[in-house]
Write an enzyme that holds these catalytic residues in place. Sequence first.
Site, PDB file in Angstrom:
ATOM      1  N   GLU A 109     -26.726 -34.546  -1.213  1.00  0.00           N
ATOM      2  CA  GLU A 109     -26.680 -35.592  -0.186  1.00  0.00           C
ATOM      3  C   GLU A 109     -26.796 -34.994   1.212  1.00  0.00           C
ATOM      4  OE1 GLU A 109     -24.067 -38.994  -2.480  1.00  0.00           O
ATOM      5  OE2 GLU A 109     -23.035 -37.226  -1.715  1.00  0.00           O
ATOM      6  N   GLU A 129     -22.679 -37.157 -10.506  1.00  0.00           N
ATOM      7  CA  GLU A 129     -21.416 -37.878 -10.392  1.00  0.00           C
ATOM      8  C   GLU A 129     -21.125 -38.776 -11.591  1.00  0.00           C
ATOM      9  OE1 GLU A 129     -22.692 -37.146  -6.072  1.00  0.00           O
ATOM     10  OE2 GLU A 129     -23.661 -37.610  -7.979  1.00  0.00           O
TER      11      GLU A 129
END
Length: 255
Positions: A109, A129
């Site tokens: 990210e 995730e």
Amino acid sequence: MAYENIIFEKEDNIAVVTFNRPEAMNALNNQTRAEFGEAVREVEADDDIRVLILTGSGKAFVAGSDIKEFHATTPYAAHNIVRLGSIVEKLAKPVIAAVNGFCLGGGCEIAMGCDLIIASEKAKFGQPEINLGIIPGGGGTQRLQRLVGMCRAKELIFTGDIIRAEEAERIGLVNRVVAMDELMPTAREVAAKIAVKSPAALKLAKQAINKGAQMSLQDGLDYEYEMYALALSLEDKAEGVNAFLEKRAAKFVGR
């Protein structure tokens, strides 16, 4: 400021921030997040710095959040976590991610918030995730689909798959892949090429691209024209035109 979990270096007009918790694969803990935010503010405030390079020490760029701390994260606390990808995206100066190794979760990210991503052939990317029973929370669901398309983003996020640098380049996640020993020289070469451009024009170009991406095409075109009109009023515009006509290198001042 003295840093413990990052290394801050400055040479000429280029700053290099290195995530430096190699024993933890540079996983993001609260201290690292705080130090990184301070380092970016330092870059923002220093007019001599024109380009920022991010990289990691050891075998990782950033391998995600520190699970030891993350285990205690509550829904309320999550709202207070600083999204590091947004910090670099909002920085008025160009940011290059030089991804040396694992670039996962929050690390991916951060890289996607940068303006350019140069990866070593040993780099690996992913948003794993889902394997922890959660979803990306630092911009992964939004930036990934804008870079590689919705279908590919869903595949990577739903499966948690980790892809190699060559595949990341093929799908448009990174700009280029180079040999490991060429990573930082290449990043510095690109940074040096950018650093001699007008800082003011670079800021306007970054705003036009990033904000325009969130608008309709027509609104984006209108916003681009506003930034173009501002560029025409810059001292750097006059210097750039004069330098071109006089057949010399321009000396931009950032105004």
